[in-house]
Design an enzyme around this catalytic site. Structure first.
Site, PDB file in Angstrom:
ATOM      1  N   LEU A  93      -5.949  20.303  -6.061  1.00 42.16           N
ATOM      2  CA  LEU A  93      -5.925  21.633  -5.422  1.00 42.16           C
ATOM      3  C   LEU A  93      -7.259  21.973  -4.748  1.00 42.16           C
ATOM      4  O   LEU A  93      -7.345  22.056  -3.508  1.00 42.16           O
ATOM      5  CB  LEU A  93      -5.567  22.687  -6.484  1.00 42.16           C
ATOM      6  CG  LEU A  93      -5.643  24.149  -6.047  1.00 42.16           C
ATOM      7  CD1 LEU A  93      -4.632  24.438  -4.938  1.00 42.16           C
ATOM      8  CD2 LEU A  93      -5.368  25.066  -7.242  1.00 42.16           C
ATOM      9  N   LEU A 116     -19.710  19.013  -9.969  1.00 43.57           N
ATOM     10  CA  LEU A 116     -18.750  19.790 -10.766  1.00 43.57           C
ATOM     11  C   LEU A 116     -17.331  19.708 -10.211  1.00 43.57           C
ATOM     12  O   LEU A 116     -16.389  20.192 -10.824  1.00 43.57           O
ATOM     13  CB  LEU A 116     -19.198  21.255 -10.838  1.00 43.57           C
ATOM     14  CG  LEU A 116     -20.625  21.498 -11.356  1.00 43.57           C
ATOM     15  CD1 LEU A 116     -20.922  22.989 -11.422  1.00 43.57           C
ATOM     16  CD2 LEU A 116     -20.839  20.850 -12.722  1.00 43.57           C
ATOM     17  N   GLY A 152     -13.760  18.605  -9.582  1.00 42.19           N
ATOM     18  CA  GLY A 152     -12.781  17.835 -10.335  1.00 42.19           C
ATOM     19  C   GLY A 152     -13.028  17.821 -11.839  1.00 42.19           C
ATOM     20  O   GLY A 152     -12.247  17.265 -12.598  1.00 42.19           O
ATOM     21  N   ILE A 153     -14.123  18.428 -12.267  1.00 44.07           N
ATOM     22  CA  ILE A 153     -14.509  18.426 -13.687  1.00 44.07           C
ATOM     23  C   ILE A 153     -14.030  19.725 -14.341  1.00 44.07           C
ATOM     24  O   ILE A 153     -14.185  20.802 -13.762  1.00 44.07           O
ATOM     25  CB  ILE A 153     -16.059  18.344 -13.794  1.00 44.07           C
ATOM     26  CG1 ILE A 153     -16.594  17.141 -13.015  1.00 44.07           C
ATOM     27  CG2 ILE A 153     -16.533  18.322 -15.227  1.00 44.07           C
ATOM     28  CD1 ILE A 153     -16.163  15.800 -13.521  1.00 44.07           C
ATOM     29  N   SER A 154     -13.499  19.645 -15.551  1.00 47.12           N
ATOM     30  CA  SER A 154     -12.938  20.827 -16.212  1.00 47.12           C
ATOM     31  C   SER A 154     -14.002  21.910 -16.425  1.00 47.12           C
ATOM     32  O   SER A 154     -15.204  21.643 -16.337  1.00 47.12           O
ATOM     33  CB  SER A 154     -12.334  20.437 -17.566  1.00 47.12           C
ATOM     34  OG  SER A 154     -13.377  20.258 -18.507  1.00 47.12           O
ATOM     35  N   SER A 164     -17.910  21.300 -16.986  1.00 46.30           N
ATOM     36  CA  SER A 164     -18.852  21.810 -15.980  1.00 46.30           C
ATOM     37  C   SER A 164     -19.982  22.561 -16.676  1.00 46.30           C
ATOM     38  O   SER A 164     -21.158  22.376 -16.354  1.00 46.30           O
ATOM     39  CB  SER A 164     -18.141  22.765 -15.003  1.00 46.30           C
ATOM     40  OG  SER A 164     -17.118  22.110 -14.302  1.00 46.30           O
ATOM     41  N   LYS A 174      -7.119  25.696 -14.476  1.00 46.17           N
ATOM     42  CA  LYS A 174      -6.153  26.537 -15.193  1.00 46.17           C
ATOM     43  C   LYS A 174      -5.744  27.720 -14.330  1.00 46.17           C
ATOM     44  O   LYS A 174      -4.847  28.482 -14.678  1.00 46.17           O
ATOM     45  CB  LYS A 174      -6.761  26.993 -16.516  1.00 46.17           C
ATOM     46  CG  LYS A 174      -6.982  25.796 -17.431  1.00 46.17           C
ATOM     47  CD  LYS A 174      -7.640  26.145 -18.738  1.00 46.17           C
ATOM     48  CE  LYS A 174      -7.805  24.862 -19.552  1.00 46.17           C
ATOM     49  NZ  LYS A 174      -8.719  24.978 -20.663  1.00 46.17           N
ATOM     50  N   ASN A 175      -6.409  27.895 -13.200  1.00 41.76           N
ATOM     51  CA  ASN A 175      -6.076  28.984 -12.278  1.00 41.76           C
ATOM     52  C   ASN A 175      -5.148  28.528 -11.155  1.00 41.76           C
ATOM     53  O   ASN A 175      -4.880  29.308 -10.231  1.00 41.76           O
ATOM     54  CB  ASN A 175      -7.358  29.563 -11.665  1.00 41.76           C
ATOM     55  CG  ASN A 175      -8.242  30.232 -12.709  1.00 41.76           C
ATOM     56  OD1 ASN A 175      -7.834  31.196 -13.340  1.00 41.76           O
ATOM     57  ND2 ASN A 175      -9.436  29.702 -12.928  1.00 41.76           N
ATOM     58  N   GLU A 218      -6.910  13.529  -3.006  1.00 41.04           N
ATOM     59  CA  GLU A 218      -8.079  13.959  -3.789  1.00 41.04           C
ATOM     60  C   GLU A 218      -9.331  14.084  -2.940  1.00 41.04           C
ATOM     61  O   GLU A 218      -9.524  13.310  -2.006  1.00 41.04           O
ATOM     62  CB  GLU A 218      -8.372  12.907  -4.859  1.00 41.04           C
ATOM     63  CG  GLU A 218      -7.868  13.247  -6.231  1.00 41.04           C
ATOM     64  CD  GLU A 218      -8.592  14.392  -6.906  1.00 41.04           C
ATOM     65  OE1 GLU A 218      -9.637  14.835  -6.398  1.00 41.04           O
ATOM     66  OE2 GLU A 218      -8.114  14.841  -7.951  1.00 41.04           O
TER      67      GLU A 218
HETATM   68  C1  G6P Z   1     -11.058  21.832 -10.299  1.00 40.34           C
HETATM   69  C2  G6P Z   1     -12.418  22.062  -9.657  1.00 40.34           C
HETATM   70  C3  G6P Z   1     -13.507  22.080 -10.704  1.00 40.34           C
HETATM   71  C4  G6P Z   1     -13.162  23.096 -11.805  1.00 40.34           C
HETATM   72  C5  G6P Z   1     -11.828  22.728 -12.433  1.00 40.34           C
HETATM   73  C6  G6P Z   1     -11.404  23.718 -13.505  1.00 40.34           C
HETATM   74  O1  G6P Z   1     -10.960  20.513 -10.704  1.00 40.34           O
HETATM   75  O2  G6P Z   1     -12.704  21.036  -8.699  1.00 40.34           O
HETATM   76  O3  G6P Z   1     -14.736  22.408 -10.087  1.00 40.34           O
HETATM   77  O4  G6P Z   1     -14.166  23.139 -12.787  1.00 40.34           O
HETATM   78  O5  G6P Z   1     -10.833  22.705 -11.412  1.00 40.34           O
HETATM   79  O6  G6P Z   1     -11.094  24.949 -12.902  1.00 40.34           O
HETATM   80  P1  G6P Z   1     -10.767  26.301 -13.664  1.00 40.34           P
HETATM   81  O7  G6P Z   1     -10.162  27.166 -12.586  1.00 40.34           O
HETATM   82  O8  G6P Z   1      -9.784  25.990 -14.748  1.00 40.34           O
HETATM   83  O9  G6P Z   1     -12.032  26.819 -14.202  1.00 40.34           O
HETATM   84 MG    MG Z   2     -10.783  18.723  -5.888  1.00 42.15          MG
END
Ligand code: G6P
Ligand code: MG
Length: 216
Positions: A9, A43, A45-47, A51, A118-119, A170
């Site tokens: 996303l 950061l 792609g990292i949760s 992060s 998660k958003n 990606e």
């Molecule tokens: C995507 C972004 C990351 C982010 C992760 C979690 O992978 O690229 O930068 O930390 O989503 O996002 P969230 O909305 O759950 O904090």
């Molecule tokens: Mg991405």
């Protein structure tokens, strides 16, 4: 023959990295840690919790806080981030996304979302394209994050297609690794860093044709 498309996303459908950055930077400032845009690349792609850990390590404060404190920090960042997301509209779709999804729908090619965010459901709703996706993987159900292939394999399974029938999209290196380890065809959306291991790299989705991708 490919039978389904699986999208990351953030950075593929819309550019939320700038909002993540604003929210992380404010939290980091409050903790006495200075981050910049170059660091922010790490950061992608990292949760959320990973992060935060990376930011704390960067500021050499990884051992200073309890798990409860870290969870409160992540929650605070997310509340700020979600406030910033209120501004999103369909105009924030990256170039070519709307047309690509429309064409896929016309050809009855199922599309799914494999994002660590998660958003994701909220973001897709704000962008007005939530109904274009038959499935959105819930990151709460995953044992491992990208570069582990789990999220892409779960998406293919939910779309009822085999991994080698899927094309993954990606913008992050960890994501390309996840797609390739899952045995899928990987399209990289290139921003700053070069994406190693992608089968094809483009700058934006309007460079791609649905028909050509179904034949790769
Ligand atoms: C995507 C972004 C990351 C982010 C992760 C979690 O992978 O690229 O930068 O930390 O989503 O996002 P969230 O909305 O759950 O904090
Ligand atoms: Mg991405």
């Amino acid at each position: 023959m490919r039978k389904g498309f699986i999208f990351d996303l953030d950075g593929v459908i819309t550019d939320t990295a700038k909002y993540h950055y604003v929210a992380w930077k404010q939290l980091a400032d409050e903790l006495g840690i200075t981050i910049d845009l170059a660091f922010n690349e790490q950061l992608k792609g990292i949760s959320r919790m990973d992060s935060l850990e990376r930011i704390l390590e960067y500021g050499k404060k990884e051992n200073q806080y309890s798990m409860e404190e870290k969870e409160a920090f992540a929650e605070k960042k997310n509340t700020h981030y979600v406030t910033l997301l209120q501004e999103l509209t369909p105009a924030d779709l990256l170039p070519g996304v709307e047309q690509f999804l429309k064409e896929a729908a016309e050809k009855n090619i199922p599309c799914g979302i494999a994002s660590a965010s998660k958003n994701a459901p909220f973001i897709l709703d704000k962008l007005g394209i939530k109904e274009r996706f038959s499935i959105i993987v819930d990151p709460n159900t995953l044992a491992k994050g990208k570069p582990d292939p789990e999220i892409f394999l779960q998406a293919a399974n939910a779309l009822s297609i085999q991994p080698d029938e899927a094309v993954g999209f990606e913008d992050a290196q960890a994501g390309i690794q996840a797609i390739k380890s899952a045995g899928m065809y990987a399209v990289g959306i290139e921003t700053q860093e070069a994406l190693e291991g992608a089968d094809q790299v483009v700058k934006q989705l309007d460079e791609l044709s649905v028909d050509a991708l179904l034949r790769v």
